[in-house]
Structure formats: C-alpha cells, structure tokens
Design a protein around this motif. Structure first.
Motif, PDB file in Angstrom:
ATOM      1  N   LEU A 237      39.776  35.411  34.088  1.00  0.00           N
ATOM      2  CA  LEU A 237      40.302  33.905  33.939  1.00  0.00           C
ATOM      3  C   LEU A 237      41.892  33.570  33.686  1.00  0.00           C
ATOM      4  CD1 LEU A 237      36.579  32.432  32.635  1.00  0.00           C
ATOM      5  CD2 LEU A 237      37.641  32.932  34.729  1.00  0.00           C
ATOM      6  N   ALA A 238      42.136  34.272  32.856  1.00  0.00           N
ATOM      7  CA  ALA A 238      43.789  34.469  32.519  1.00  0.00           C
ATOM      8  C   ALA A 238      44.620  34.107  33.188  1.00  0.00           C
ATOM      9  CB  ALA A 238      44.095  35.353  31.899  1.00  0.00           C
ATOM     10  N   GLY A 239      44.256  34.052  34.478  1.00  0.00           N
ATOM     11  CA  GLY A 239      45.100  33.412  35.584  1.00  0.00           C
ATOM     12  C   GLY A 239      46.444  34.425  35.918  1.00  0.00           C
ATOM     13  N   ASP A 240      45.969  35.568  35.734  1.00  0.00           N
ATOM     14  CA  ASP A 240      47.244  36.630  35.680  1.00  0.00           C
ATOM     15  C   ASP A 240      47.408  37.167  37.045  1.00  0.00           C
ATOM     16  OD1 ASP A 240      45.675  38.271  34.889  1.00  0.00           O
ATOM     17  OD2 ASP A 240      47.369  39.107  32.832  1.00  0.00           O
ATOM     18  N   ASN A 241      47.525  38.865  37.634  1.00  0.00           N
ATOM     19  CA  ASN A 241      47.893  39.391  38.586  1.00  0.00           C
ATOM     20  C   ASN A 241      45.925  40.095  38.711  1.00  0.00           C
ATOM     21  OD1 ASN A 241      49.969  39.432  39.879  1.00  0.00           O
ATOM     22  ND2 ASN A 241      50.767  40.598  39.124  1.00  0.00           N
ATOM     23  N   SER A 242      45.809  40.219  36.775  1.00  0.00           N
ATOM     24  CA  SER A 242      44.385  40.368  37.104  1.00  0.00           C
ATOM     25  C   SER A 242      43.175  39.808  37.339  1.00  0.00           C
ATOM     26  CB  SER A 242      43.809  40.890  35.257  1.00  0.00           C
ATOM     27  OG  SER A 242      43.906  39.618  35.522  1.00  0.00           O
ATOM     28  N   THR A 243      43.455  38.517  37.882  1.00  0.00           N
ATOM     29  CA  THR A 243      41.919  37.090  38.306  1.00  0.00           C
ATOM     30  C   THR A 243      42.497  37.843  40.286  1.00  0.00           C
ATOM     31  OG1 THR A 243      42.932  35.923  37.261  1.00  0.00           O
ATOM     32  CG2 THR A 243      42.330  35.388  39.065  1.00  0.00           C
ATOM     33  N   GLU A 244      43.695  37.913  40.904  1.00  0.00           N
ATOM     34  CA  GLU A 244      43.857  38.323  41.926  1.00  0.00           C
ATOM     35  C   GLU A 244      43.388  39.822  42.673  1.00  0.00           C
ATOM     36  OE1 GLU A 244      47.264  39.015  45.611  1.00  0.00           O
ATOM     37  OE2 GLU A 244      47.409  38.584  43.747  1.00  0.00           O
ATOM     38  N   GLN A 245      43.161  40.614  41.178  1.00  0.00           N
ATOM     39  CA  GLN A 245      42.627  42.538  41.818  1.00  0.00           C
ATOM     40  C   GLN A 245      41.054  42.162  41.284  1.00  0.00           C
ATOM     41  OE1 GLN A 245      44.601  44.893  42.953  1.00  0.00           O
ATOM     42  NE2 GLN A 245      42.291  45.965  43.196  1.00  0.00           N
ATOM     43  N   TRP A 246      40.841  41.113  40.590  1.00  0.00           N
ATOM     44  CA  TRP A 246      38.751  41.057  40.605  1.00  0.00           C
ATOM     45  C   TRP A 246      38.304  40.305  41.631  1.00  0.00           C
ATOM     46  CZ3 TRP A 246      35.600  36.472  40.354  1.00  0.00           C
ATOM     47  CH2 TRP A 246      34.732  36.969  39.501  1.00  0.00           C
ATOM     48  N   LEU A 247      39.327  39.160  42.136  1.00  0.00           N
ATOM     49  CA  LEU A 247      39.019  38.551  43.524  1.00  0.00           C
ATOM     50  C   LEU A 247      39.306  39.968  44.605  1.00  0.00           C
ATOM     51  CD1 LEU A 247      40.686  36.056  43.296  1.00  0.00           C
ATOM     52  CD2 LEU A 247      38.490  35.805  43.321  1.00  0.00           C
ATOM     53  N   LEU A 248      40.418  40.977  44.490  1.00  0.00           N
ATOM     54  CA  LEU A 248      39.909  41.401  46.043  1.00  0.00           C
ATOM     55  C   LEU A 248      38.935  42.221  45.254  1.00  0.00           C
ATOM     56  CD1 LEU A 248      43.716  42.256  45.512  1.00  0.00           C
ATOM     57  CD2 LEU A 248      41.880  40.726  47.897  1.00  0.00           C
ATOM     58  N   GLU A 249      38.504  43.272  44.811  1.00  0.00           N
ATOM     59  CA  GLU A 249      37.638  43.696  44.177  1.00  0.00           C
ATOM     60  C   GLU A 249      35.932  43.573  44.915  1.00  0.00           C
ATOM     61  OE1 GLU A 249      37.924  44.357  39.937  1.00  0.00           O
ATOM     62  OE2 GLU A 249      39.637  46.155  40.792  1.00  0.00           O
ATOM     63  N   THR A 250      35.596  42.083  44.196  1.00  0.00           N
ATOM     64  CA  THR A 250      34.827  41.054  44.767  1.00  0.00           C
ATOM     65  C   THR A 250      34.455  41.396  46.060  1.00  0.00           C
ATOM     66  OG1 THR A 250      34.843  40.060  42.386  1.00  0.00           O
ATOM     67  CG2 THR A 250      33.972  39.549  44.390  1.00  0.00           C
ATOM     68  N   VAL A 251      35.573  41.054  47.237  1.00  0.00           N
ATOM     69  CA  VAL A 251      35.406  40.879  48.156  1.00  0.00           C
ATOM     70  C   VAL A 251      35.215  42.691  48.773  1.00  0.00           C
ATOM     71  CG1 VAL A 251      36.585  40.695  50.331  1.00  0.00           C
ATOM     72  CG2 VAL A 251      37.526  39.497  48.487  1.00  0.00           C
ATOM     73  N   ASP A 252      35.729  43.025  48.515  1.00  0.00           N
ATOM     74  CA  ASP A 252      35.324  44.432  48.951  1.00  0.00           C
ATOM     75  C   ASP A 252      33.831  45.166  48.368  1.00  0.00           C
ATOM     76  OD1 ASP A 252      37.735  44.785  49.887  1.00  0.00           O
ATOM     77  OD2 ASP A 252      38.623  45.917  47.858  1.00  0.00           O
ATOM     78  N   ALA A 253      33.658  44.668  47.555  1.00  0.00           N
ATOM     79  CA  ALA A 253      31.911  45.090  47.236  1.00  0.00           C
ATOM     80  C   ALA A 253      31.166  44.251  47.931  1.00  0.00           C
ATOM     81  CB  ALA A 253      32.222  45.260  45.407  1.00  0.00           C
ATOM     82  N   LEU A 254      31.313  42.989  48.163  1.00  0.00           N
ATOM     83  CA  LEU A 254      30.598  42.817  48.749  1.00  0.00           C
ATOM     84  C   LEU A 254      30.176  42.078  49.922  1.00  0.00           C
ATOM     85  CD1 LEU A 254      30.159  39.556  46.161  1.00  0.00           C
ATOM     86  CD2 LEU A 254      28.573  41.562  45.813  1.00  0.00           C
ATOM     87  N   LEU A 255      31.595  42.633  50.828  1.00  0.00           N
ATOM     88  CA  LEU A 255      31.698  42.459  52.227  1.00  0.00           C
ATOM     89  C   LEU A 255      30.094  42.490  53.057  1.00  0.00           C
ATOM     90  CD1 LEU A 255      32.753  40.497  54.061  1.00  0.00           C
ATOM     91  CD2 LEU A 255      34.830  42.292  54.533  1.00  0.00           C
ATOM     92  N   PRO A 256      30.224  43.866  52.685  1.00  0.00           N
ATOM     93  CA  PRO A 256      29.012  45.303  53.906  1.00  0.00           C
ATOM     94  C   PRO A 256      27.671  44.019  53.201  1.00  0.00           C
ATOM     95  CG  PRO A 256      30.284  46.787  52.492  1.00  0.00           C
ATOM     96  CD  PRO A 256      30.956  45.219  51.847  1.00  0.00           C
ATOM     97  N   PHE A 257      27.499  43.430  52.133  1.00  0.00           N
ATOM     98  CA  PHE A 257      26.482  42.730  52.101  1.00  0.00           C
ATOM     99  C   PHE A 257      26.678  41.806  53.161  1.00  0.00           C
ATOM    100  CE2 PHE A 257      25.461  45.205  48.409  1.00  0.00           C
ATOM    101  CZ  PHE A 257      24.133  45.106  48.536  1.00  0.00           C
TER     102      PHE A 257
END
Length: 70
Positions: free
Chosen positions: A41-61
């Motif tokens: 939630l800090a709003g730095d690059n870790s937020t974008e990376q976390w969102l991309l990881e989420t999409v990669d993990a959930l997209l197959p479902f």
C-alpha cells in the motif's frame, strides 16, 4: 452464508471447477487480501509488481470460469 478464504496454493482447482460445472447458481470471488500497513500500500513500484503478480496468479481461474459460458 459465511465467506471462506483459502490460500491459492491450497486450492484444488480441479475440484473447484467440477463444482462450478455442477452447481447451476453460484457466487464466488477470487482475489487477494492486503493487510493494513502492508508495504504493498506504500504506492511505490512494489504496488505495481504486486498487482502484476496477482493478475498472473488469478487469470487462469478467470479464463477457465469464463469458458463455462462459451
């Protein structure tokens, strides 16, 4: 009905989709939970990376779930 949460690594995908195919009406939500104070939630690059990881993990479902309506 009480919501239940399971870590994605513990979800039996085949069993889940067998149930989705059998049950005519169902509501389910898949996503990730961010705890208050998380660095995500800090709003730095870790937020974008976390969102991309989420999409990669959930997209197959989501893709497989959509296939039930095609």
């Amino acid at each position: 009905m009480r919501a239940s949460f399971e870590p994605l690594a513990q979800v039996d995908g085949e069993r889940f989709f067998e149930r989705v195919a059998r049950v005519k009406k169902a509501e389910w939500i898949i996503g990730r939970v961010v705890q208050p104070g998380s660095t995500v939630l800090a709003g730095d690059n870790s937020t974008e990376q976390w969102l991309l990881e989420t999409v990669d993990a959930l997209l197959p479902f989501y893709e497989r779930a959509i296939s039930f309506y095609e």
